[in-house]
Motif scaffolding. Structure first.
Motif, short mmCIF file in Angstrom:
data_model
loop_
_atom_site.label_atom_id
_atom_site.label_comp_id
_atom_site.label_asym_id
_atom_site.label_seq_id
_atom_site.Cartn_x
_atom_site.Cartn_y
_atom_site.Cartn_z
N TYR A 1 0.85 -1.19 0.00
CA TYR A 1 0.00 0.00 0.00
C TYR A 1 0.88 1.24 0.00
CZ TYR A 1 -4.20 -2.71 0.89
OH TYR A 1 -5.25 -3.60 0.77
N ASN A 2 0.61 2.14 -0.94
CA ASN A 2 1.36 3.37 -1.08
C ASN A 2 0.48 4.54 -0.64
OD1 ASN A 2 2.96 5.53 -1.89
ND2 ASN A 2 2.34 5.36 -4.02
N PRO A 3 0.70 5.09 0.56
CA PRO A 3 -0.15 6.19 1.04
C PRO A 3 0.30 7.56 0.55
CG PRO A 3 1.37 5.55 2.75
CD PRO A 3 1.63 4.62 1.59
N GLY A 4 1.35 7.61 -0.30
CA GLY A 4 1.82 8.88 -0.82
C GLY A 4 3.16 9.29 -0.22
N PRO A 5 3.75 10.36 -0.76
CA PRO A 5 5.12 10.73 -0.39
C PRO A 5 5.33 11.24 1.03
CG PRO A 5 4.19 12.33 -1.92
CD PRO A 5 3.20 11.21 -1.81
N THR A 6 4.26 11.53 1.76
CA THR A 6 4.43 12.03 3.13
C THR A 6 4.36 10.92 4.17
OG1 THR A 6 2.06 12.47 3.35
CG2 THR A 6 3.44 14.28 2.52
N LYS A 7 4.11 9.67 3.73
CA LYS A 7 4.00 8.55 4.67
C LYS A 7 4.85 7.39 4.19
CE LYS A 7 -0.67 9.78 6.10
NZ LYS A 7 -2.07 9.36 6.16
N LEU A 8 4.96 6.35 5.02
CA LEU A 8 5.75 5.17 4.67
C LEU A 8 4.86 4.10 4.04
CD1 LEU A 8 7.95 4.90 7.88
CD2 LEU A 8 8.57 5.90 5.68
N LEU A 9 5.47 3.30 3.14
CA LEU A 9 4.75 2.18 2.54
C LEU A 9 4.35 1.19 3.61
CD1 LEU A 9 7.04 1.39 -0.52
CD2 LEU A 9 4.84 2.55 -0.59
N ARG A 10 3.24 0.50 3.40
CA ARG A 10 2.82 -0.59 4.27
C ARG A 10 2.81 -1.86 3.44
NH1 ARG A 10 3.01 0.16 9.66
NH2 ARG A 10 2.35 2.26 10.17
N ILE A 11 3.47 -2.89 3.93
CA ILE A 11 3.60 -4.15 3.22
C ILE A 11 2.94 -5.24 4.07
CG2 ILE A 11 5.23 -5.81 2.23
CD1 ILE A 11 7.25 -3.35 2.19
N VAL A 12 1.90 -5.85 3.50
CA VAL A 12 1.10 -6.85 4.22
C VAL A 12 1.32 -8.20 3.55
CG1 VAL A 12 -1.20 -7.50 5.01
CG2 VAL A 12 -0.63 -5.08 4.71
N THR A 13 1.77 -9.19 4.32
CA THR A 13 1.98 -10.54 3.80
C THR A 13 0.87 -11.45 4.30
OG1 THR A 13 4.37 -10.19 3.78
CG2 THR A 13 3.61 -12.47 3.64
N PHE A 14 0.29 -12.22 3.37
CA PHE A 14 -0.77 -13.16 3.70
C PHE A 14 -0.26 -14.59 3.55
CE2 PHE A 14 -2.92 -9.39 2.18
CZ PHE A 14 -3.97 -9.23 3.06
N ARG A 15 -0.68 -15.43 4.46
CA ARG A 15 -0.41 -16.87 4.37
C ARG A 15 -1.73 -17.57 4.66
NH1 ARG A 15 4.49 -20.23 7.16
NH2 ARG A 15 4.05 -22.15 6.09
N ASP A 16 -2.13 -18.46 3.77
CA ASP A 16 -3.43 -19.13 3.89
C ASP A 16 -4.58 -18.13 3.98
OD1 ASP A 16 -2.15 -21.59 3.90
OD2 ASP A 16 -2.03 -21.69 6.08
N GLY A 17 -4.44 -17.01 3.25
CA GLY A 17 -5.52 -16.02 3.19
C GLY A 17 -5.64 -15.12 4.39
N ARG A 18 -4.70 -15.20 5.34
CA ARG A 18 -4.74 -14.38 6.56
C ARG A 18 -3.45 -13.58 6.68
NH1 ARG A 18 -9.73 -14.15 9.04
NH2 ARG A 18 -10.81 -16.05 8.49
N VAL A 19 -3.53 -12.40 7.29
CA VAL A 19 -2.35 -11.57 7.48
C VAL A 19 -1.37 -12.30 8.39
CG1 VAL A 19 -1.47 -9.39 8.40
CG2 VAL A 19 -3.65 -9.43 7.16
N SER A 20 -0.16 -12.53 7.88
CA SER A 20 0.87 -13.19 8.69
C SER A 20 1.98 -12.23 9.10
CB SER A 20 1.47 -14.38 7.93
OG SER A 20 2.10 -13.94 6.76
#
Length: 197
Positions: free
Chosen positions: A79-98
């Motif tokens: 997820y890219n919230p724009g240049p004033t914030k940090l990227l958020r990287i979400v990893t899923f395993r078996d369809g759930r956030v891991s």
């Protein structure tokens, strides 16, 4: 309430707040935490800027009459919230956030720009960041590699998606090749001088 007990309560609350921020982040639609489903994350945060997918196979009791194979699909959403914030990287395993990680600074996505500085990318950045800053590559080669490792009671095979992106940055610059493994930059190379588009 004694002073020692009051300090213990405050420290407990601070610890809980710190641990929550390490394993969660807030979108306009609510808080994303480990264990959330993909549907829930999409409802809270919308469609991700970029996604990567790879397989992981675990074989229990290999080479026996009781051998069992379990294949899991892993996904990484950026997820890219724009240049004033940090990227958020979400990893899923078996369809759930891991896992939830914080990436580099967000960016203004300008598709097709060719003024990117390939040398500015540190190893480990996501393919999403490179695509947003440099546009689509001129060529993409894809292949898959299987890595096998022993684990207690069996072995695990991880299917690694490898992409080699080639950028022709024009006749005044050299061609650059970037190699990604499961969406993360692992190598950059310089080729011959570029050519007119």
């Amino acid at each position: 309430m004694t002073q020692h007990r009051w300090i213990a309560v405050v420290l407990t609350l601070v610890g809980a707040a710190v641990s929550q921020s390490a394993f969660a982040f807030r979108c306009d639609g609510g808080l994303v935490t480990e264990g959330d489903s993909k549907v829930s994350v999409r409802a809270k945060c919308g469609v991700p800027t970029w996604t990567d997918t790879w397989r992981e196979e675990t074989i229990e009791l290999p080479d026996t009459d009781f051998e069992r194979s379990l294949v899991r699909i892993n996904e990484r959403w950026v997820y890219n919230p724009g240049p004033t914030k940090l990227l958020r990287i979400v990893t899923f395993r078996d369809g759930r956030v891991s896992a939830i990680e914080t990436g580099g600074r967000g960016f203004s996505a300008i598709p097709g720009t060719r003024r990117c500085d390939v040398n500015s990318f540190a190893l480990g950045v996501t393919s999403a960041e490179v695509a947003a800053k440099c546009g689509e590559p001129d060529s993409v080669e894809r292949r898959y590699e299987t890595i096998s490792e022993r684990i207690p009671g069996g072995r695990r095979k991880v299917s690694v998606s490898i992409e080699e992106w080639t950028f022709n940055l024009g006749p005044s610059r050299f061609i650059r090749m970037l190699t990604f493994r499961n969406g993360e930059l692992v190598e950059t190379k310089t080729g011959e001088r570029g050519f007119p588009h």
